[in-house]
Each structure stands twice: as structure tokens, then as C-alpha cells.
Enzyme design. Structure first.
Site, PDB file in Angstrom:
ATOM      1  CG  ASP A  41      46.365  43.068  57.629  1.00 49.72           C
ATOM      2  OD1 ASP A  41      45.682  43.585  58.516  1.00 49.72           O
ATOM      3  OD2 ASP A  41      46.890  43.706  56.690  1.00 49.72           O
ATOM      4  CE  LYS A  63      42.133  46.705  56.600  1.00 52.59           C
ATOM      5  NZ  LYS A  63      41.597  46.892  55.315  1.00 52.59           N
ATOM      6  CG  MET A 177      42.450  42.495  47.000  1.00 51.15           C
ATOM      7  SD  MET A 177      42.086  44.069  47.779  1.00 51.15           S
ATOM      8  CE  MET A 177      43.272  45.150  46.984  1.00 51.15           C
TER       9      MET A 177
END
Ligand code: SAH
Length: 261
Positions: A41, A63, A177
Site C-alpha cells: 500500500d 491504496k 483517516m
């Protein structure tokens, strides 16, 4: 690790930790060294990628929250194809694969296709951030539990979070996030009754070369977050325990809760 734990056609989802290669488990290092192919990732640190032997095939599946260069189904298919080709496959994921890592999708796609898929745990960002800041995520009489919360919402949608359950206090909240949602987190918690002076720590690029932490308070969260680069991985910790740190002075900053200088 027994020799047959990594037979050809086996896939390991490996926790790469927050960035510092020394925070990998020994098992993760062994798997990386023995893999025929490594999928990784965007959040896997360069120091970890440097451990992949030159002869090993490496594939970025890039990602990153909100900016997926490959969608999940494509990644699932790539893993299944590599396993079907008889490769020893490592799928490196930032932090721990079981925390906001979409590991279930990958495991079930692999198992459905008849391949052996296993998980090697890693250090999740909240634990690494607490360690660098010298704080404990739980604290006797102050923080009785820890909540790992995703603050990622589908494009344009409001965050689907039960603010009142989070705002009760006695928890340390770790928002993953959450950089772009900092204002929503601040308002959501305060509307649900959390005090504006609740301690907050914003931690960016934890354990990486440009690690930065900022100690602030809930009602300044949105403003404080603006001083962090938009594309740097950022974790937000909220709770009384966050204030009880013995942060390493060279890389910590304070904002509003303590006087400057
Ligand atoms: N599985 C990962 C989390 C993946 S979700 C883990 O266990 O840590 C991606 C989010 O994790 C990022 O948006 C950010 O909030 C956080 N994150 C990952 N690595 C980070 C780092 N080195 N520093 C700060 N936050 C990080």
C-alpha cells in the site's frame, strides 16, 4: 515459523507497522525476505520497502484513503492470480492488517479461490503514536477503554458515527483517516457533550522521518489540523489520557494547552 508456513501459493497479509522498519515483527521480516512477490500500500514506509530483496517482484497497489489507485476487487484478483501461479505472496499493509485494512475482503477472496491466506500482525498507528508521545492509551481511573474509529466517509457523505457513544468520556478515541474530517469530529463530539478543552493529540507520519505531533484541545482541532500537510498520514487522538504524556521534546509541539517557550 515452520518451513511449510510459507509454501508456494500461500499469501500472508503482513502488518508493516507505522513506518519505522524496526517496528516490524521478526516474522514480518522473514516473510518479506522469503516472498516471491510483495504487494504494498501507499502507507507502507520506505524503510520497510527497503527490506524487500532486489530480486523480489514488487507491486504497488497504492491504496490510500479516498484516493484508491486500484480498487479492492482488482487487488483481490491480483492476489488470487499470484497465489494461483504458485508464488509465495506477501501483501504488506500499513499498521496492523486488522485495523481498517480491508483484510477480510482479501482473505475471503483468497480462501474462496482455494488458497491459504494468513495474517501476520503489525503495530497499529494508535499504539505507535502513543509510544512516541510517551502516553498510555488506557489510564487507570481516566481512560477505561480505547476506541479505534474511522473518520473516512464515502465521497460527499456525512460521517456515520454515533457521536454520543464516543462523547461519554472515559475512553481514548483514535481517529484514523480523520484529517479531512477534523472539523466534523470536533463539532460532532462537542455537540454530543464533550468539553471543548478535552485534550487532543494530532500525530502525523508516526515513526517516519518527518514525524510531527501537536498537542491541542478539542475546540481547536479543526484549526490545528490545517498546519499539517494534506497528504501526510495523520492520526487524531482524543481523551484525558492524551494529556498525561512525557513526549520526546525534539519532535513534540504544544498548542494552546501549554504556554509557549
Ligand atoms: N491498518 C492501519 C490503518 C489504515 S487506515 C493501522 O493499523 O495503522 C489509514 C490511516 O491510518 C491514515 O489515514 C492515518 O489516519 C493512519 N495512519 C497510518 N499510518 C500512519 C502514520 N505513520 N502516521 C499517522 N497516521 C497513520
Amino acid at each position: 515459523m515452520r518451513p511449510d508456513d510459507f509454501a508456494p501459493g500461500t499469501v500472508w497479509l503482513v502488518g508493516a507497522g507505522p513506518g519505522d522498519a524496526e517496528l516490524l515483527t521478526m516474522k514480518a521480516v522473514r516473510l518479506i525476505e522469503r516472498a516471491d512477490i510483495v504487494f504494498y500500500d501507499a502507507l507502507v514506509g520506505d524503510a520497510v520497502l527497503a527490506l524487500i530483496p532486489d530480486a523480489t517482484e514488487r507491486v504497488s497497489v497504492g491504496k490510500r484513503s479516498g484516493r484508491h489507485s486500484k480498487d479492492q476487487r482488482t487487488i483481490d484478483t491480483m492476489l488470487v492470480d499470484a497465489a494461483a501461479a504458485g508464488k509465495r505472496v506477501v501483501r504488506l499493509k500499513g499498521g496492523d492488517p486488522s485495523i481498517f485494512g480491508r483484510s477480510t475482503e482479501e482473505l475471503s477472496a483468497l480462501r474462496k479461490a482455494g488458497h491459504i491466506a494468513r495474517i501476520c500482525p503489525g503495530i497499529t498507528t494508535a499504539c505507535a503514536a502513543a509510544a512516541s508521545a510517551g502516553i498510555s492509551l488506557t489510564l487507570r481511573g481516566v481512560a477505561r477503554d480505547v476506541r479505534f474509529v474511522t473518520a473516512h466517509s464515502r465521497r460527499g457523505a456525512a460521517l456515520d458515527i454515533d457521536w454520543s457513544s464516543l462523547a461519554k468520556g472515559e475512553s481514548t478515541l483514535a481517529f484514523y483517516m480523520g484529517r479531512d474530517a477534523a472539523g466534523d469530529i470536533m463539532r460532532g463530539l462537542m455537540r454530543a457533550g464533550m468539553s471543548g478543552d478535552m485534550p487532543v493529540m494530532i500525530a502525523c507520519d508516526v515513526s517516519g522521518p518527518s514525524e510531527r505531533r501537536l498537542a491541542t484541545r478539542l475546540d481547536l482541532l479543526e484549526l490545528a489540523t490545517r498546519s499539517f500537510a494534506a497528504d501526510a498520514p495523520t492520526l487524531i487522538l482524543v481523551g484525558e489520557a492524551v494529556e498525561h504524556g512525557i513526549a520526546a521534546p525534539a519532535i513534540s509541539e504544544t498548542h494552546a494547552r501549554q504556554s509557549h517557550g
